[in-house]
Design an enzyme around this catalytic site. Structure first.
Site, PDB file in Angstrom:
ATOM      1  N   HIS A 153      19.704 -20.132  -3.662  1.00 54.19           N
ATOM      2  CA  HIS A 153      20.371 -20.752  -2.507  1.00 54.19           C
ATOM      3  C   HIS A 153      21.141 -19.780  -1.629  1.00 54.19           C
ATOM      4  O   HIS A 153      21.715 -20.193  -0.620  1.00 54.19           O
ATOM      5  CB  HIS A 153      21.336 -21.845  -2.983  1.00 54.19           C
ATOM      6  CG  HIS A 153      22.619 -21.303  -3.540  1.00 54.19           C
ATOM      7  ND1 HIS A 153      22.707 -20.725  -4.778  1.00 54.19           N
ATOM      8  CD2 HIS A 153      23.863 -21.224  -2.999  1.00 54.19           C
ATOM      9  CE1 HIS A 153      23.960 -20.331  -4.993  1.00 54.19           C
ATOM     10  NE2 HIS A 153      24.673 -20.614  -3.932  1.00 54.19           N
TER      11      HIS A 153
HETATM   12  C1  UD1 Z   1      28.382 -22.499  -0.372  1.00 55.29           C
HETATM   13  C2  UD1 Z   1      29.095 -21.157  -0.505  1.00 55.29           C
HETATM   14  C3  UD1 Z   1      28.386 -20.307  -1.550  1.00 55.29           C
HETATM   15  C4  UD1 Z   1      28.260 -21.059  -2.865  1.00 55.29           C
HETATM   16  C5  UD1 Z   1      27.613 -22.427  -2.633  1.00 55.29           C
HETATM   17  C6  UD1 Z   1      27.638 -23.215  -3.910  1.00 55.29           C
HETATM   18  C7  UD1 Z   1      30.127 -20.203   1.517  1.00 55.29           C
HETATM   19  C8  UD1 Z   1      30.027 -19.132   2.525  1.00 55.29           C
HETATM   20  N1  UD1 Z   1      29.037 -20.413   0.750  1.00 55.29           N
HETATM   21  O1  UD1 Z   1      27.068 -22.240   0.077  1.00 55.29           O
HETATM   22  O2  UD1 Z   1      29.132 -19.122  -1.774  1.00 55.29           O
HETATM   23  O3  UD1 Z   1      27.462 -20.301  -3.727  1.00 55.29           O
HETATM   24  O4  UD1 Z   1      28.358 -23.146  -1.630  1.00 55.29           O
HETATM   25  O5  UD1 Z   1      26.593 -24.126  -3.977  1.00 55.29           O
HETATM   26  O6  UD1 Z   1      31.139 -20.841   1.411  1.00 55.29           O
HETATM   27  N2  UD1 Z   1      24.698 -29.405   2.345  1.00 55.29           N
HETATM   28  C9  UD1 Z   1      24.387 -30.687   1.942  1.00 55.29           C
HETATM   29  N3  UD1 Z   1      25.325 -31.367   1.208  1.00 55.29           N
HETATM   30  C10 UD1 Z   1      26.537 -30.845   0.915  1.00 55.29           C
HETATM   31  C11 UD1 Z   1      26.846 -29.564   1.345  1.00 55.29           C
HETATM   32  C12 UD1 Z   1      25.911 -28.845   2.056  1.00 55.29           C
HETATM   33  O7  UD1 Z   1      23.301 -31.187   2.172  1.00 55.29           O
HETATM   34  O8  UD1 Z   1      27.318 -31.535   0.243  1.00 55.29           O
HETATM   35  C13 UD1 Z   1      23.693 -28.633   3.107  1.00 55.29           C
HETATM   36  C14 UD1 Z   1      23.934 -28.667   4.608  1.00 55.29           C
HETATM   37  O9  UD1 Z   1      22.687 -28.678   5.230  1.00 55.29           O
HETATM   38  C15 UD1 Z   1      24.625 -27.345   4.850  1.00 55.29           C
HETATM   39  C16 UD1 Z   1      23.979 -26.435   3.811  1.00 55.29           C
HETATM   40  O10 UD1 Z   1      23.753 -27.261   2.695  1.00 55.29           O
HETATM   41  O11 UD1 Z   1      24.461 -26.870   6.154  1.00 55.29           O
HETATM   42  C17 UD1 Z   1      24.827 -25.242   3.413  1.00 55.29           C
HETATM   43  O12 UD1 Z   1      26.116 -25.677   2.987  1.00 55.29           O
HETATM   44  P1  UD1 Z   1      27.374 -24.674   3.022  1.00 55.29           P
HETATM   45  O13 UD1 Z   1      28.522 -25.336   2.400  1.00 55.29           O
HETATM   46  O14 UD1 Z   1      27.539 -24.099   4.396  1.00 55.29           O
HETATM   47  O15 UD1 Z   1      26.911 -23.457   2.163  1.00 55.29           O
HETATM   48  P2  UD1 Z   1      26.208 -23.377   0.737  1.00 55.29           P
HETATM   49  O16 UD1 Z   1      24.848 -22.804   0.925  1.00 55.29           O
HETATM   50  O17 UD1 Z   1      26.336 -24.669   0.029  1.00 55.29           O
HETATM   51  N1  UDP Z   2      24.901 -26.285 -11.225  1.00 51.57           N
HETATM   52  C1  UDP Z   2      24.776 -27.643 -11.498  1.00 51.57           C
HETATM   53  N2  UDP Z   2      23.648 -28.306 -11.059  1.00 51.57           N
HETATM   54  C2  UDP Z   2      22.644 -27.680 -10.396  1.00 51.57           C
HETATM   55  C3  UDP Z   2      22.782 -26.284 -10.131  1.00 51.57           C
HETATM   56  C4  UDP Z   2      23.925 -25.633 -10.546  1.00 51.57           C
HETATM   57  O1  UDP Z   2      25.653 -28.229 -12.131  1.00 51.57           O
HETATM   58  O2  UDP Z   2      21.663 -28.328 -10.052  1.00 51.57           O
HETATM   59  C5  UDP Z   2      26.130 -25.581 -11.647  1.00 51.57           C
HETATM   60  C6  UDP Z   2      25.899 -24.397 -12.554  1.00 51.57           C
HETATM   61  O3  UDP Z   2      25.911 -24.783 -13.907  1.00 51.57           O
HETATM   62  C7  UDP Z   2      27.036 -23.455 -12.205  1.00 51.57           C
HETATM   63  C8  UDP Z   2      27.333 -23.788 -10.755  1.00 51.57           C
HETATM   64  O4  UDP Z   2      26.720 -25.033 -10.482  1.00 51.57           O
HETATM   65  O5  UDP Z   2      28.203 -23.718 -12.964  1.00 51.57           O
HETATM   66  C9  UDP Z   2      26.767 -22.719  -9.857  1.00 51.57           C
HETATM   67  O6  UDP Z   2      26.835 -23.131  -8.544  1.00 51.57           O
HETATM   68  P1  UDP Z   2      25.999 -22.447  -7.388  1.00 51.57           P
HETATM   69  O7  UDP Z   2      24.820 -21.758  -7.945  1.00 51.57           O
HETATM   70  O8  UDP Z   2      25.766 -23.513  -6.382  1.00 51.57           O
HETATM   71  O9  UDP Z   2      27.047 -21.434  -6.742  1.00 51.57           O
HETATM   72  P2  UDP Z   2      27.490 -19.920  -7.067  1.00 51.57           P
HETATM   73  O10 UDP Z   2      27.898 -19.838  -8.479  1.00 51.57           O
HETATM   74  O11 UDP Z   2      26.330 -19.042  -6.727  1.00 51.57           O
HETATM   75  O12 UDP Z   2      28.603 -19.705  -6.112  1.00 51.57           O
END
Ligand code: UD1
Ligand code: UDP
Length: 366
Positions: free
Chosen positions: A204
Site C-alpha cells: 500500500h
Molecule cells: C496512511 C499513512 C501510511 C500508513 C497507512 C496505514 C500517511 C502519509 N500515510 O496511508 O503511513 O502506512 O495509512 O494503512 O499518513 N481510504 C479509504 N478508507 C479509509 C481511508 C482511506 O478508502 O478509511 C482510501 C482513500 O481513497 C484515500 C486512500 O485510501 O485517498 C489513502 O488514504 P490515506 O489516509 O491518505 O493514506 P494511506 O495510504 O491509508
Molecule cells: N492489518 C490488519 N488487517 C489488514 C492488514 C493489516 O489488521 O488487512 C494490520 C497489521 O497486522 C499491522 C497493521 O495493520 O498491525 C499494519 O498496517 P499498515 O500496513 O496499513 O500500515 P504500516 O504499518 O505500513 O504503517
C-alpha cells in the site's frame, strides 16, 4: 497529568492500544483523539472492537485528501481540542500525517509531545512517512525509541527531547491478541487455505502504488511468486484498489492465477493469517515487525526499510520490486531456520511508556 492520545490510521490504533490499556489499568487521566484519517469500518472501527478499546472522545473526521489537506484539517481540529481539554502532554505514534499534525499542534501550544516509535529512518525522502517521522522526532519532548539502534539515530541527529528505549508496542499488541486470534478467527479455513500452505501479501505504500511502473512491477513479482504454485492471499488496502482502477490494472491483478485478493481484514483475522502463513510479502512497516515477532519469513517489496533490525536478525529480506529479485528472496527466506530473536522488546513497551510519562510529568509538576 492528563494525556491526549492521538490516533488516525489502522496501525496507530493497533500500536496505541497497549498504551491506552496501560493508562486504563493505572487510572491515568487520558482521552483518545481520533483524527478520522482512516474512517472505513475495516480500517477503523473494527480495530476498536477487536482490541477492546473504548470509543474515542473526539473524532475530527478529517477524511481523505492530499497530505496538506489531511495534515491541515487535523491540526486545526487538534488545536481546538487541546485548547478545551488542556492536557499536559500528547502522544503520537509512528509516521502518518495525523502524527505530524498532532505533534505540530501540541508543540506550538506548549503541550509536551511524546513520540512513540521514534528514531526510525528509511533515508528515502520519497516517502511522506520519512518526512513526518523526522519532523515529529525533532519537535518531541519524549522520544520512545523501540530499539538501541533507533536511540543511536536520534542521538546522532541531536534531537532536543529526552530519549527512552522501550521496545515497540507492536510486541505488546501481538501478545495481547494472538490467543484471541487463534481461538476466534476461522479465516484460514474460510479462505480455503491450509496452515503453512500459503503466502500472505500486502502492498500500500504511496511510492509503490501511486506510480504506474512500480505497481505494474509489483503485479509482475506477485505473478512470478504465484508461479511457485503456492496460493497468495492479499487483503488489499483501498489506496491500492483505487490505483489499480486508475491505471487500468485491476483486471490484470484479478487474472493472476493463485492470487486471492480480499478486502482489508480485522486484526484478529489478519494476525491469524500472518501466524499461519508460510511467508509474508509486504511493503508495510508494521507487518515487517509482526512477521519478525511471529517468526514468519518476510520479503519486503521495497528498496529500503526503517526496520533494519528485522533484516539483521535474519527474519526479513529487502527485495526491491523486480520479479527475479523477489523470487530469489522468497527462495532464500524459505530456506531460513526460524530461530531468530525478536528485536523489538519484551511486550511491556506500553506500560513502560506510561510509567516513564507518569514519572517525568509528576517531576515537572512538583
Ligand atoms: C496512511 C499513512 C501510511 C500508513 C497507512 C496505514 C500517511 C502519509 N500515510 O496511508 O503511513 O502506512 O495509512 O494503512 O499518513 N481510504 C479509504 N478508507 C479509509 C481511508 C482511506 O478508502 O478509511 C482510501 C482513500 O481513497 C484515500 C486512500 O485510501 O485517498 C489513502 O488514504 P490515506 O489516509 O491518505 O493514506 P494511506 O495510504 O491509508
Ligand atoms: N492489518 C490488519 N488487517 C489488514 C492488514 C493489516 O489488521 O488487512 C494490520 C497489521 O497486522 C499491522 C497493521 O495493520 O498491525 C499494519 O498496517 P499498515 O500496513 O496499513 O500500515 P504500516 O504499518 O505500513 O504503517
Amino acid at each position: 497529568m492528563k494525556i491526549a492520545i492521538v490516533v488516525g490510521t489502522r496501525p496507530e490504533i493497533i500500536k496505541m492500544s497497549p498504551i491506552i490499556k496501560a493508562c486504563r489499568e493505572r487510572r491515568i487521566d487520558h482521552f483518545i483523539l481520533h483524527t478520522g484519517q482512516h474512517y472505513s469500518y475495516n480500517l477503523d472501527s473494527v480495530f476498536f472492537s477487536d482490541l477492546g478499546l473504548p470509543q474515542p472522545k473526539y473524532n475530527l473526521e478529517v477524511g481523505s485528501g492530499t497530505h496538506a489537506e489531511i495534515t491541515g484539517r487535523a491540526m486545526t481540529g487538534i488545536e481546538r481540542v487541546l485548547a478545551k481539554e488542556k492536557p499536559t502532554c500528547l502522544l503520537v505514534e509512528g509516521d502518518t500525517d495525523s502524527v505530524l499534525a498532532g505533534a505540530l499542534a501540541a508543540a506550538k501550544t506548549g503541550i509536551r509531545v511524546g513520540h512513540v516509535e521514534a528514531g526510525l529512518r528509511s533515508y528515502d525522502r520519497r516517502m511522506p512517512e520519512e518526512i513526518n517521522r523526522r519532523l515529529a522526532d525533532h519537535i518531541s519532548d519524549y522520544l520512545f525509541a523501540p530499539t538501541i539502534k533507533s536511540r543511536k539515530i536520534l542521538e546522532e541527529e541531536n534531537v532536543p527531547g529526552k530519549i527512552f528505549v522501550t521496545g515497540n508496542t507492536i510486541v505488546d499488541a501481538v501478545n495481547q491478541s494472538l490467543e484471541a486470534a487463534t481461538k476466534k478467527s476461522a479465516i484460514v479455513d474460510s479462505l480455503g487455505l491450509e496452515k503453512s500452505g500459503y503466502f500472505l501479501a500486502t502492498v500500500h505504500r504511496q511510492e509503490n502504488v501511486d506510480d504506474r511502473k512500480n505497481i505494474a512491477r509489483i503485479l509482475e513479482s506477485l505473478e512470478a511468486v504465484a508461479g511457485m504454485d503456492i496460493p497468495i492471499v492479499y487483503p488489499m488496502h483501498p489506496r491500492t484498489g483505487k490505483m489499480l482502477e486508475k491505471f487500468n490494472l485491476k483486471s490484470r491483478a484479478d487474472g493472476i492465477r493463485n492470487l486471492k485478493i480480499v478486502e482489508p481484514l480485522s486484526y484478529l483475522d489478519f494476525l491469524s493469517l500472518e501466524a499461519n502463513a508460510r511467508l509474508i510479502l509486504t511493503d508495510s512497516g508494521g507487518i515487517q515487525e509482526e512477521a519478525c515477532i511471529l517468526k514468519i519469513p518476510c520479503v519486503t517489496l521495497r528498496s529500503s526499510t526503517e526496520r533494519p533490525e528485522t533484516v539483521e536478525v535474519g527474519g526479513n529480506a529487502i527485495a526491491g520490486l523486480e520479479a527475479a529479485a523477489v523470487v530469489n528472496c522468497v527462495h532464500a527466506m524459505l530456506r531460513k531456520k526460524r530461530t531468530w530473536k525478536n528485536p523489538f522488546g519484551d511486550g511491556t513497551a506500553g506500560r513502560k511508556i506510561v510509567r516513564i510519562l507518569r514519572g517525568s510529568e509528576m517531576g515537572l509538576a512538583s
